[in-house]
Design a protein around this motif. Structure first.
Motif, mmCIF file in Angstrom:
data_model
loop_
_atom_site.group_PDB
_atom_site.id
_atom_site.type_symbol
_atom_site.label_atom_id
_atom_site.label_comp_id
_atom_site.label_asym_id
_atom_site.label_seq_id
_atom_site.Cartn_x
_atom_site.Cartn_y
_atom_site.Cartn_z
ATOM 1 N N ILE A 41 80.012 113.964 32.429
ATOM 2 C CA ILE A 41 79.312 113.298 32.737
ATOM 3 C C ILE A 41 79.617 111.912 33.237
ATOM 4 O O ILE A 41 79.985 110.817 34.034
ATOM 5 C CB ILE A 41 78.717 112.955 31.983
ATOM 6 C CG1 ILE A 41 77.400 114.064 31.858
ATOM 7 C CG2 ILE A 41 77.498 111.326 32.426
ATOM 8 C CD1 ILE A 41 76.617 114.179 30.120
ATOM 9 N N GLN A 42 81.049 111.836 32.449
ATOM 10 C CA GLN A 42 81.939 110.597 32.465
ATOM 11 C C GLN A 42 82.450 110.706 33.635
ATOM 12 O O GLN A 42 83.090 109.524 34.324
ATOM 13 C CB GLN A 42 82.838 110.321 30.913
ATOM 14 C CG GLN A 42 83.587 109.439 31.192
ATOM 15 C CD GLN A 42 84.509 108.897 29.995
ATOM 16 O OE1 GLN A 42 85.052 110.679 29.638
ATOM 17 N NE2 GLN A 42 84.729 108.235 29.412
ATOM 18 N N ARG A 43 83.629 111.991 33.863
ATOM 19 C CA ARG A 43 83.427 111.946 35.273
ATOM 20 C C ARG A 43 82.622 110.944 36.479
ATOM 21 O O ARG A 43 83.713 111.100 37.733
ATOM 22 C CB ARG A 43 84.176 113.390 35.708
ATOM 23 C CG ARG A 43 84.878 113.483 36.980
ATOM 24 C CD ARG A 43 86.422 112.753 37.047
ATOM 25 N NE ARG A 43 85.710 111.697 37.892
ATOM 26 C CZ ARG A 43 87.369 110.771 38.492
ATOM 27 N NH1 ARG A 43 88.446 110.534 37.845
ATOM 28 N NH2 ARG A 43 86.859 110.088 38.740
ATOM 29 N N LEU A 44 81.584 112.106 36.228
ATOM 30 C CA LEU A 44 80.500 111.270 37.631
ATOM 31 C C LEU A 44 80.503 110.369 37.732
ATOM 32 O O LEU A 44 80.532 109.716 38.083
ATOM 33 C CB LEU A 44 80.016 112.516 37.037
ATOM 34 C CG LEU A 44 79.644 114.099 37.174
ATOM 35 C CD1 LEU A 44 78.336 114.625 36.932
ATOM 36 C CD2 LEU A 44 79.947 114.777 38.993
ATOM 37 N N LEU A 45 80.235 109.508 36.042
ATOM 38 C CA LEU A 45 79.887 108.254 36.438
ATOM 39 C C LEU A 45 80.847 107.587 37.288
ATOM 40 O O LEU A 45 80.705 105.919 37.676
ATOM 41 C CB LEU A 45 79.379 107.915 34.941
ATOM 42 C CG LEU A 45 78.328 108.555 34.386
ATOM 43 C CD1 LEU A 45 77.915 107.721 32.627
ATOM 44 C CD2 LEU A 45 76.846 107.837 35.097
ATOM 45 N N THR A 46 82.028 107.727 36.489
ATOM 46 C CA THR A 46 83.267 107.144 37.126
ATOM 47 C C THR A 46 82.979 107.208 38.299
ATOM 48 O O THR A 46 83.842 106.410 39.338
ATOM 49 C CB THR A 46 84.921 107.616 36.066
ATOM 50 O OG1 THR A 46 84.806 107.241 35.566
ATOM 51 C CG2 THR A 46 85.961 106.375 37.137
ATOM 52 N N SER A 47 82.962 107.940 39.265
ATOM 53 C CA SER A 47 83.387 108.397 40.761
ATOM 54 C C SER A 47 82.284 107.980 41.544
ATOM 55 O O SER A 47 82.327 107.260 42.148
ATOM 56 C CB SER A 47 82.653 109.956 40.911
ATOM 57 O OG SER A 47 84.207 110.656 41.063
ATOM 58 N N ALA A 48 81.317 107.570 40.540
ATOM 59 C CA ALA A 48 80.070 107.556 41.381
ATOM 60 C C ALA A 48 79.747 105.677 41.583
ATOM 61 O O ALA A 48 79.972 104.876 43.043
ATOM 62 C CB ALA A 48 78.740 107.975 40.681
#
Length: 317
Positions: A41-48
């Protein structure tokens, strides 16, 4: 265009499928440990919120990650992914998330099977235009170096070879041809979108279950591999259709591309314009292809959850 719709929120490329979760885990809807799910989730939020190149900062978004995981209806990774997208979409004041990662084409069957509310849009573009774009992609670093690391530019330069790009385009084309027959999928041509914009957008909106909005046509002129962004200019730039004819590709590259893609070019209605190469030039291309494809394999090793599966889907499809 889709992000201009009042109900649709278009996200950055997230590279979730194939990079964070492989096809097998997608179908099985694997259940990860809490720590692994929070990291995803943290990776997805960072990418977004930044971009896919941005590094994840320790402790960043901790409370949001916990809330997203808690609200996921199930503990499996697909539910976690969907809940993250829903969270980001609600945050943007909209209700329908739109992911735009090109590599999802190769796991389209798994995505459509595990996400029954999802629809998929595939866009086909003249392969010679694609080659010209990929050839100059590394130059994007000079335009947007604040968002893209130097390694990305180096990898983009190594990745390009007319044979590699033509083979990859052929593979993607075959996937798109299969998707034409799926009830929750649509295939459009880039050239049609630019010349008959409203008609193509109506087709897309019908598939997505939303009404067409004229604001969708008012897009900022950004995204070219070599040209500077023009965020204050809006509309559809039809000149991009033939931009590849500006000399970006050599006569040899054009001939090589059209030789490899003869069948696919005919299928999509793209006309050949090149002449055959002398035999020694084909040999030269083959030798450089071996070198560059080997180097590209090494530089892209960490971008795929399962490299063997990735190669199988692209080369043996």
């Amino acid at each position: 265009m889709l992000n201009q719709h009042s109900k649709i929120h278009t996200l950055e490329e997230l590279h979730f499928f194939e990079q964070m979760v492989d096809a097998n885990a997608t179908v099985k809807r694997e259940v990860w440990t809490k720590k692994k799910s929070l990291n995803a989730i943290q990776r997805l939020l960072t990418s977004a919120r930044a971009n896919v190149f941005a590094s994840v900062q320790s402790g960043e978004y901790n409370e949001e990650c916990e809330a997203i995981l808690k609200n996921a209806p199930k503990a499996d990774i697909i539910s976690v992914y969907e809940e993250t997208l829903a969270y980001l979409t609600t945050e943007a004041g909209k209700r329908m998330p739109c992911e735009q990662t090109p590599r999802y084409l190769y796991v389209s069957d798994e995505i459509l099977a595990t996400m029954p509310e999802a629809v998929m849009i595939s866009m086909v573009r003249d392969p010679r235009a694609v080659l010209a774009s990929q050839k100059n992609k590394w130059k994007r670093y000079g335009i947007a170096r604040d968002r893209m690391p130097l390694f990305w530019a180096i990898r983009a330069w190594i990745n390009y070879h007319p044979v590699t790009m033509s083979l990859m385009w052929a593979s993607a084309s075959r996937q798109a041809r299969r998707l034409k027959h799926h009830p929750r999928s649509i295939v459009i041509k880039y050239e049609d979108l630019l010349t008959n914009t409203e008609h193509e957008l109506h087709r897309i909106c019908k598939l997505a279950g939303v009404s067409f909005e004229r604001a969708m046509k008012e897009v900022a002129l950004i995204g070219s591999s070599t040209a500077s962004d023009k965020p204050d200019e809006f509309g559809v730039d039809t000149s991009r259709i033939y931009a590849w004819q500006d000399g970006s590709l050599s006569a040899a590259e054009l001939s090589m591309c059209e030789r490899v893609l003869q069948t696919e070019l005919e299928y999509w209605g793209y006309k050949k314009i090149s002449t055959p190469l002398p035999a020694h030039q084909y040999i030269s291309f083959f030798l450089s292809f071996i070198f560059k494809s080997s180097a590209a394999l090494l530089l892209n090793f960490g971008r795929f959850k399962s490299l063997a599966e990735t190669i199988r889907r692209r080369v043996l499809s």
